[in-house]
Design an enzyme around this catalytic site. Structure first.
Site, short mmCIF file in Angstrom:
data_model
loop_
_atom_site.label_atom_id
_atom_site.label_comp_id
_atom_site.label_asym_id
_atom_site.label_seq_id
_atom_site.Cartn_x
_atom_site.Cartn_y
_atom_site.Cartn_z
N ASP A 222 36.18 40.34 39.50
CA ASP A 222 36.66 38.99 39.84
C ASP A 222 38.15 38.91 39.54
O ASP A 222 38.83 39.93 39.57
CB ASP A 222 35.82 37.94 39.09
N HIS A 245 40.06 40.37 42.05
CA HIS A 245 40.36 39.27 42.96
C HIS A 245 41.79 38.76 42.81
O HIS A 245 42.12 37.66 43.22
CB HIS A 245 39.35 38.12 42.78
#
Ligand SMILES: *[C@@H]1O[C@H](CO)[C@@H](O)[C@H](O)[C@H]1NC(C)=O
Ligand SMILES: *[C@@H]1O[C@H](CO)[C@@H](O)[C@H](O)[C@H]1NC(C)=O
Ligand SMILES: *[C@@H]1O[C@H](CO)[C@@H](O)[C@H](O)[C@H]1NC(C)=O
Ligand SMILES: *[C@@H]1O[C@H](CO)[C@@H](O)[C@H](O)[C@H]1NC(C)=O
Ligand SMILES: *[C@@H]1O[C@H](CO)[C@@H](O)[C@H](O)[C@H]1NC(C)=O
Ligand SMILES: *[C@@H]1O[C@H](CO)[C@@H](O)[C@H](O)[C@H]1NC(C)=O
Length: 396
Positions: A222, A245
Site C-alpha cells: 500500500d 502505492h
C-alpha cells in the site's frame, strides 16, 4: 603485579563491552531484557519480561537508560504497550535482535484486550529506537482473512522521537503509525511486505509536525508514506518506494472531516513500479485544506499515476457538498517513465477547484515504446513550464 592484573581485567571488560557495542556507564544505565527472564527463542512469550524491563527503564532516574534487546535472538511478543511518562529525558531502545508477532491463530488476545496495535509506545519524550534489528509482524496470517488487522508499531504522543536503523517486515496492516509526535526524526529504515499484501502502508503520519523522514527503502502493498490530517512541516527526502502505492497526502476529509495539512516537502524520492507516484487524495464531503506542498526531484520508473490529485475519492458514496481546498502545490523536476498514458491527472473538486498548482521541469514519458503520455485536468488552476507532456489544460 596486582595493578597488572587489574589492567588486564579492565582490558577484558572493555573488549567485552566493545563486542556488544554497548557501554553501560553510570551516565547511561543499561537494562538487558535477558536479565528479566526473556528467552529470545522465538517460541516462548517474552511479553512479561519486556514489561518488567520497561518498568525499570522508564523509572530510571539517572542518565539516559538503555533497553538492550540483544542481537542473535528472536523475541515473541503478544500485543504490548510501553507507556510513559518516563523519569529521564531520553530513553534508548537498542533493538539489535528481532521481534516477532504471534501467528493470528494464537492471536485471540489481540481482540481480547481490544487493541488494534501490536507494539505501542505512548507518552514518551526523547525516545530513541534503533540498533539494526528487525520487527516481523507475521502479516501473512492476517492478509487473507481479516478486515480488522493490527498496526505493527504505533507511536502516540512521543515528542522528539528518533527511529532509525531498523528493518520492518510483513505487518498485518500499517508497519509504522505516528500520531501526535512532533519534532521527530525517522531515518534509515527498510520496510518490506509483498506487493499484493493488503493495507500494508509503510509509514502513516497524523497530527504531527516538524518531522524529518529520510533515507528509507520501502517495498509494500500500500502507500509507502501517507500524511494524514493535522500534519505540518514534514520533510521527506531520499526515499526509494516500490512496489507500493507511492507517497500520499491523505486520504483527507473522510466522513466530513475538517482536514488540515500544510508545509509538506518531498524531495529526491524514487517510485519504481508503484500504483501511484506523488498523490493528493481527498474525500468528497470533506472540508479544510491541503496547501504549501512541494514535490521535487522525483524519479519515476514505470510508475502508474505518477502525478495525481484526486478530489473525487468516494468509494462509500459520501456527501458531495464540499471539498478539502487544495492550493499552493508545486511539482518540480519530475522525471522518468509512466506505465499509464494519463501521466498527470489533476482532478480537482467541482466547487472551489485547486489553485496555485505549479509544474516546472517535468519530463514523464511512457514506459511502453511508441506510446505518448498526456495530462488531464478538472478545475485545476495554476501554471506550468518546460513540461512533457504538455499541460495545456491548466487554467491560468
Ligand atoms: C545500525 O545498528 C548496528 C547494530 O547496532 C550498528 O552496527 C550500525 O552501525 C548501525 N548503523 C547505523 C547507520 O547507525
Ligand atoms: C524542509 O524543506 C523545506 C523546503 O525544501 C526547507 O525550506 C526546510 O528548511 C526543510 N526543513 C528542515 C527541517 O529540513
Ligand atoms: C537520492 O536518494 C537516494 C536514495 O533513494 C540516494 O541514494 C541518493 O544519494 C540521493 N541523491 C541525492 C542527490 O541526495
Ligand atoms: C454536507 O452534508 C453533510 C451530510 O448531509 C452535512 O453533515 C454537512 O454539514 C454538509 N456540509 C456542508 C459544508 O454543507
Ligand atoms: C525526456 O526524457 C526522455 C527519456 O529519458 C528523453 O529522451 C528526452 O530527451 C527528455 N526530454 C527533455 C526535454 O529533457
Ligand atoms: C507542447 O506545446 C508546445 C507549445 O505550445 C508545442 O510547440 C509542442 O508541439 C507541444 N508538444 C506536444 C507533444 O504536444
Amino acid at each position: 603485579m596486582k595493578s597488572l592484573f587489574a589492567a588486564l581485567f579492565m582490558f577484558l571488560v572493555a573488549s567485552l563491552c566493545l563486542c556488544v557495542r554497548i557501554t553501560a556507564d553510570s551516565q547511561n544505565p543499561l537494562f538487558n531484557v535477558m536479565n528479566y527472564g526473556a528467552k529470545g527463542d522465538g517460541q516462548s512469550d517474552d511479553s512479561k519480561a519486556f514489561l518488567k524491563v520497561w518498568q525499570d527503564v522508564c523509572g530510571a532516574t539517572k542518565g539516559s537508560p538503555i533497553l538492550l534487546i540483544p542481537n542473535g535472538k528472536t523475541f515473541l511478543l503478544q500485543p504490548i504497550a510501553f507507556k510513559g511518562a518516563c523519569k529521564s529525558a531520553t530513553i534508548n531502545v537498542q533493538l539489535q535482535g528481532d521481534l516477532v508477532a504471534p501467528q493470528r491463530v494464537n492471536a485471540w488476545k489481540w481482540q481480547d484486550n481490544g487493541r488494534d496495535t501490536w507494539i505501542e509506545f505512548s507518552d514518551i519524550s526523547g525516545l530513541v529506537v534503533n540498533g539494526g534489528g528487525k520487527i516481523d509482524g507475521q502479516g501473512a496470517s492476517w492478509w487473507k482473512c481479516c478486515s480488522e488487522s493490527p498496526t505493527a508499531l504505533y507511536f502516540h504522543n512521543c515528542q522528539n522521537l528518533q527511529l532509525s536503523n531498523l528493518t520492518h517486515i510483513n505487518s498485518p496492516k500499517n508497519h509504522i503509525s505516528i500520531n501526535s509526535c512532533s519534532s521527530s526524526h525517522i531515518s534509515n529504515l527498510h520496510i518490506f511486505a509483498p506487493e499484493d499484501s493488503p493495507n500494508t502502508d509503510g509509514i502513516d503520519i497524523s497530527a504531527s509536525s516538524n518531522i524529518i523522514i529520510e533515507n528509507l527503502e520501502m517495498k509494500t502493498g500500500d502507500d509507502c508514506i501517507a500524511i494524514n490530517t493535522e500534519s505540518s512541516f514534514i520533510n521527506i527526502t531520499d526515499v526509494a518506494c516500490g512496489p507500493g502505492h507511492g507517497i500520499s497526502i491523505g486520504s483527507l476529509g473522510e466522513n466530513g472531516e475538517y482536514a488540515k495539512v500544510e508545509e509538506i516537502h518531498v524531495r529526491n524520492c524514487s517510485f519504481t513500479g508503484t500504483q501511484n507516484g506523488v498523490r493528493i487524495k481527498t474525500w468528497e464531503g470533506g472540508s479544510g485544506y491541503a496547501r504549501k506542498i512541494t514535490f521535487e526531484d522525483i524519479h519515476l520508473i514505470t510508475a502508474k499515476n505518477p502525478v495525481i490529485i484526486d478530489q473525487h475519492y468516494n468509494p462509500r458514496n459520501a456527501a458531495r457538498n464540499s471539498t478539502v481546498k487544495v492550493s499552493e502545490i508545486t511539482y518540480r523536476r519530475v522525471h522518468g517513465t509512466s506505465a499509464v498514458e494519463n501521466a498527470i491527472k489533476l482532478d480537482c473538486g467541482n466547487s472551489i477547484g485547486c489553485t496555485n498548482i505549479v509544474l516546472e521541469d517535468i519530463n514523464i514519458t511512457s514506459s511502453v515504446p511508441g506510446k505518448n503520455t498526456y495530462a488531464s485536468c478538472n478545475n485545476a488552476h495554476g501554471r506550468s513550464s518546460l513540461s512533457t507532456p504538455n499541460i495545456s489544460c491548466l487554467y491560468n
